[in-house]
Write a protein that holds these residues in place. Structure first.
Motif, PDB file in Angstrom:
ATOM      1  N   ASN A 123       0.647   5.796  -5.900  1.00  0.00           N
ATOM      2  CA  ASN A 123       0.885   6.130  -4.491  1.00  0.00           C
ATOM      3  C   ASN A 123       2.303   5.708  -4.145  1.00  0.00           C
ATOM      4  N   ASP A 126       4.408   7.426   1.843  1.00  0.00           N
ATOM      5  CA  ASP A 126       3.557   6.850   2.884  1.00  0.00           C
ATOM      6  C   ASP A 126       3.003   7.932   3.816  1.00  0.00           C
ATOM      7  N   ASN A 127       2.168   8.787   3.271  1.00  0.00           N
ATOM      8  CA  ASN A 127       1.398   9.728   4.079  1.00  0.00           C
ATOM      9  C   ASN A 127       0.126  10.071   3.306  1.00  0.00           C
ATOM     10  N   HIS A 128      -0.701  10.933   3.867  1.00  0.00           N
ATOM     11  CA  HIS A 128      -1.962  11.262   3.223  1.00  0.00           C
ATOM     12  C   HIS A 128      -1.896  12.559   2.430  1.00  0.00           C
ATOM     13  N   ARG A 129      -0.720  13.178   2.396  1.00  0.00           N
ATOM     14  CA  ARG A 129      -0.566  14.427   1.661  1.00  0.00           C
ATOM     15  C   ARG A 129      -0.446  14.149   0.166  1.00  0.00           C
ATOM     16  N   MET A 130      -1.190  14.883  -0.606  1.00  0.00           N
ATOM     17  CA  MET A 130      -1.118  14.729  -2.045  1.00  0.00           C
ATOM     18  C   MET A 130       0.138  15.414  -2.593  1.00  0.00           C
ATOM     19  N   ASN A 132       3.968  16.885  -1.597  1.00  0.00           N
ATOM     20  CA  ASN A 132       5.055  16.840  -0.623  1.00  0.00           C
ATOM     21  C   ASN A 132       6.268  17.568  -1.187  1.00  0.00           C
ATOM     22  N   LYS A 161      -3.870  10.042  -5.093  1.00  0.00           N
ATOM     23  CA  LYS A 161      -4.416  10.274  -3.754  1.00  0.00           C
ATOM     24  C   LYS A 161      -5.660  11.150  -3.763  1.00  0.00           C
ATOM     25  N   ASP A 163      -9.345  12.265  -3.905  1.00  0.00           N
ATOM     26  CA  ASP A 163     -10.688  11.697  -3.741  1.00  0.00           C
ATOM     27  C   ASP A 163     -11.556  12.253  -4.865  1.00  0.00           C
ATOM     28  N   GLU A 175      -6.571  20.298  -5.770  1.00  0.00           N
ATOM     29  CA  GLU A 175      -7.450  19.168  -6.046  1.00  0.00           C
ATOM     30  C   GLU A 175      -8.245  19.369  -7.333  1.00  0.00           C
TER      31      GLU A 175
END
Length: 201
Positions: A123, A126-130, A132, A161, A163, A175
């Protein structure tokens, strides 16, 4: 039954860099999914494992590919579990790739698009996007160059990132592919991998 680990440089190179139709189809699929653009034709320019002699680091994959419109993509699988100045390293790769174009006797407007597409399993952003995409912008997000003219892009894929417990039917194509990268070595022992193999060769 277990399969090759695609996080291994040599396996990744074999699957995506070999000079055969199956590898080329796999490469086009990978680029289509993660660059979010249709890739009809791509040629591997350099699929060699190269050595980074800085502090005797481990070999890394440097898979250089070119589209039919002469867009050049440096595809990296970053295996080291360390941040190790990765942003500086990747921006250097992009500058090196973009600056390697032969421009003598040409206009700057003739420069072709260059992209560094890097996968890593830490990681970093600093964001939740896998995924960028980074380009030249100012502090307020204003682009220095019109989007249609922006020829330098850094595309990062943070596999950590993902799940991994998310149901397969709820995963998007990015994903699914990342899950496959992370778990394909388990082969049919992994229920999601089993479904992927049986439903989409």
């Amino acid at each position: 039954m277990r399969s090759a680990n695609l996080l291994n440089d040599f396996a990744f190179k074999y699957v995506f860099g070999e000079d055969c139709k199956e590898a080329n189809d796999a490469l086009k699929s990978l680029l289509t999914v993660f660059l979010e653009r249709k890739v009809n034709h791509v040629v591997v320019k350099n699929s060699e494992i190269v050595k980074d002699f800085s502090k005797m680091k481990s070999p890394r994959l440097d898979l250089l590919v070119e589209f039919d419109d002469q867009t050049t993509v440096d595809l990296e699988m970053q295996l080291r579990q360390t941040k190790d100045n990765l942003p500086i390293r990747f921006s250097y790769y992009l500058a090196r790739l973009h600056g390697s174009q032969e421009l003598e006797g040409k206009y700057y407007g003739e420069l072709k698009e260059t992209i560094v597409l890097v996968f890593f399993n830490v990681n970093l952003i600093d964001n939740h996007r896998m995924c960028n995409t980074f380009t030249l912008r100012n502090e307020d997000g204003l682009s220095f160059i019109e989007e249609s003219q922006d020829r330098m892009k850094l595309r990062t894929v943070e596999m950590a990132k993902l799940d991994v417990n998310k149901p397969l039917e709820d995963m998007n194509e990015q994903e699914k592919m990342i899950y496959y990268f992370l778990n394909c070595h388990k082969g049919m022992d992994d229920s999601k991998i089993k479904v992927m193999i049986e439903s989409d060769g």
